[in-house]
Design a protein around this motif. Structure first.
Motif, PDB file in Angstrom:
ATOM      1  N   GLU A 115      47.640  38.770  38.591  1.00 54.22           N
ATOM      2  CA  GLU A 115      47.890  39.674  39.706  1.00 54.22           C
ATOM      3  C   GLU A 115      48.649  38.978  40.831  1.00 54.22           C
ATOM      4  O   GLU A 115      48.224  38.981  41.992  1.00 54.22           O
ATOM      5  CB  GLU A 115      46.575  40.245  40.226  1.00 54.22           C
ATOM      6  N   GLN A 163      36.415  37.364  45.898  1.00 54.71           N
ATOM      7  CA  GLN A 163      35.770  38.347  46.758  1.00 54.71           C
ATOM      8  C   GLN A 163      35.547  37.770  48.149  1.00 54.71           C
ATOM      9  O   GLN A 163      34.858  36.758  48.308  1.00 54.71           O
ATOM     10  CB  GLN A 163      34.438  38.815  46.169  1.00 54.71           C
ATOM     11  N   GLN A 180      32.051  45.252  32.014  1.00 60.47           N
ATOM     12  CA  GLN A 180      32.188  43.885  32.496  1.00 60.47           C
ATOM     13  C   GLN A 180      30.881  43.345  33.049  1.00 60.47           C
ATOM     14  O   GLN A 180      30.207  44.012  33.827  1.00 60.47           O
ATOM     15  CB  GLN A 180      33.244  43.808  33.598  1.00 60.47           C
ATOM     16  N   PRO A 227      35.454  44.511  48.123  1.00 60.93           N
ATOM     17  CA  PRO A 227      35.180  44.516  46.676  1.00 60.93           C
ATOM     18  C   PRO A 227      35.856  43.329  45.998  1.00 60.93           C
ATOM     19  O   PRO A 227      36.760  42.715  46.583  1.00 60.93           O
ATOM     20  CB  PRO A 227      35.809  45.836  46.216  1.00 60.93           C
ATOM     21  N   PRO A 228      35.443  43.017  44.782  1.00 65.76           N
ATOM     22  CA  PRO A 228      36.130  41.955  44.037  1.00 65.76           C
ATOM     23  C   PRO A 228      37.604  42.307  43.839  1.00 65.76           C
ATOM     24  O   PRO A 228      37.951  43.456  43.576  1.00 65.76           O
ATOM     25  CB  PRO A 228      35.388  41.915  42.703  1.00 65.76           C
ATOM     26  N   LEU A 254      40.884  41.372  41.581  1.00 67.66           N
ATOM     27  CA  LEU A 254      41.254  40.737  40.318  1.00 67.66           C
ATOM     28  C   LEU A 254      42.337  39.685  40.515  1.00 67.66           C
ATOM     29  O   LEU A 254      43.319  39.908  41.228  1.00 67.66           O
ATOM     30  CB  LEU A 254      41.755  41.801  39.337  1.00 67.66           C
ATOM     31  N   LEU A 294      34.396  34.923  41.373  1.00 64.86           N
ATOM     32  CA  LEU A 294      33.559  35.528  40.337  1.00 64.86           C
ATOM     33  C   LEU A 294      34.265  35.500  38.989  1.00 64.86           C
ATOM     34  O   LEU A 294      35.461  35.776  38.902  1.00 64.86           O
ATOM     35  CB  LEU A 294      33.253  36.987  40.702  1.00 64.86           C
ATOM     36  N   ILE A 304      46.913  39.315  32.167  1.00 62.31           N
ATOM     37  CA  ILE A 304      47.189  39.854  33.496  1.00 62.31           C
ATOM     38  C   ILE A 304      47.108  38.724  34.521  1.00 62.31           C
ATOM     39  O   ILE A 304      46.155  37.952  34.533  1.00 62.31           O
ATOM     40  CB  ILE A 304      46.191  40.973  33.892  1.00 62.31           C
ATOM     41  N   ALA A 316      37.385  39.163  26.283  1.00 63.21           N
ATOM     42  CA  ALA A 316      38.145  39.160  27.534  1.00 63.21           C
ATOM     43  C   ALA A 316      37.320  38.481  28.611  1.00 63.21           C
ATOM     44  O   ALA A 316      36.110  38.672  28.696  1.00 63.21           O
ATOM     45  CB  ALA A 316      38.484  40.589  27.977  1.00 63.21           C
ATOM     46  N   LEU A 324      34.122  33.960  47.627  1.00 66.58           N
ATOM     47  CA  LEU A 324      33.262  33.915  46.443  1.00 66.58           C
ATOM     48  C   LEU A 324      34.157  34.161  45.231  1.00 66.58           C
ATOM     49  O   LEU A 324      34.845  35.185  45.166  1.00 66.58           O
ATOM     50  CB  LEU A 324      32.170  34.979  46.534  1.00 66.58           C
ATOM     51  N   TYR A 371      37.612  37.217  32.924  1.00 63.85           N
ATOM     52  CA  TYR A 371      38.314  37.582  34.147  1.00 63.85           C
ATOM     53  C   TYR A 371      37.937  36.621  35.291  1.00 63.85           C
ATOM     54  O   TYR A 371      36.790  36.156  35.370  1.00 63.85           O
ATOM     55  CB  TYR A 371      37.898  38.989  34.595  1.00 63.85           C
ATOM     56  N   PHE A 401      29.287  40.184  35.179  1.00 69.11           N
ATOM     57  CA  PHE A 401      29.700  39.160  36.128  1.00 69.11           C
ATOM     58  C   PHE A 401      28.746  37.977  36.140  1.00 69.11           C
ATOM     59  O   PHE A 401      27.539  38.127  35.925  1.00 69.11           O
ATOM     60  CB  PHE A 401      29.755  39.741  37.548  1.00 69.11           C
ATOM     61  N   TYR A 457      37.884  36.838  39.479  1.00 63.59           N
ATOM     62  CA  TYR A 457      38.012  37.667  40.663  1.00 63.59           C
ATOM     63  C   TYR A 457      37.782  36.792  41.895  1.00 63.59           C
ATOM     64  O   TYR A 457      37.028  35.812  41.853  1.00 63.59           O
ATOM     65  CB  TYR A 457      36.945  38.764  40.695  1.00 63.59           C
TER      66      TYR A 457
END
Lengths: 111, 111
Positions: free
Chosen positions: B58, B37, B100, B42-43, B45, B90, B56, B31, B88, B33, B102, B35
């Motif tokens: 979002e 930020q 996870q 917070p990060p 998604l 990520l 996914i 997986a 930023l 991801y 990063f 993100y």
């Protein structure tokens, strides 16, 4: 109500102090719990990873999970100025599901 | 090796430009991801790929287009971004236990 609540701080402690960082959550499906440390303008660094309830220790760091209270903690012993950062709690139900982050607590350790 | 790499580290682009962010991991994670930020947040998604398939999204605007060429690589194609997209970005990877890891992030500025 947010799924994950975390006090944003800032939290200032003297060098050598024991630091306690906490998060509460509302989703009973959360099984995996993580703490990340993030320095300014850097990516989050995974510090601790815990499955279900219990304690986990790694050097100066101890993570605690109390699923009955929906409460997780990170303890930092003998805190150092290099521990000054933002600490993010994160949790998920597992699989390849979304990880939900707290807002982060900014910690400053004063020499 | 628990490293996720991201390129470039910094990117400045105009609103009419097309650019791509790249992410790579060699931990055998299935997986990956993306993100976003913003400062002091917070990060957040954006996308999840599991087994190289988008699992996914979002509700991210179409000016962000993810791509997973293989299990080790993840791209984020950018087109017609807005100044508020400056952040930023990520990348992270994990196995099914959601532990996870990063990357260092790409700091994007949209002029």
């Amino acid at each position: 109500q947010k799924e994950v609540e975390q006090d944003p701080g800032p939290l200032s402690v003297p060098e050598g102090a024991i630091v306690s960082l906490n998060c509460t959550y509302s989703n009973s499906a959360f099984q995996y719990f993580m703490w990340y440390r993030q320095y300014s303008r850097k990516g989050p660094e995974l510090l601790m990873y815990t499955y279900s309830s219990g304690n986990k220790e790694d050097g100066r760091f101890t993570a605690q999970v109390d699923k009955s209270s929906k409460y997780i903690s990170l303890f930092i012993r003998d805190s150092q100025p290099s521990d000054s950062a933002t600490y993010l709690c994160a949790m998920s139900a597992g699989g390849y599901q979304k990880v939900t982050f707290g807002t982060g607590t900014k910690l400053q350790v004063i020499p | 090796d628990t490293e996720v790499t991201q390129t470039p580290k910094h990117l400045v682009m105009g609103m009419t430009n097309k650019k791509s962010l790249k992410c790579e991991q060699h931990m055998g994670h299935r997986a990956m991801y993306w993100y976003k930020q913003k400062a002091k947040k917070p990060p957040e998604l954006m996308f999840v790929y599991s087994y190289e398939k988008l699992s996914i999204n979002e509700s991210v605007p179409s000016r962000f287009s993810p791509e997973c060429p293989n299990s080790s690589l993840l791209n984020l194609h950018l087109h017609a971004l807005q100044p508020e997209d400056s952040a930023l970005y990520l990348c992270a990877s994990s196995n099914g236990d959601n532990e996870q890891f990063f990357g260092p992030g790409t700091r994007l500025t949209v002029l």
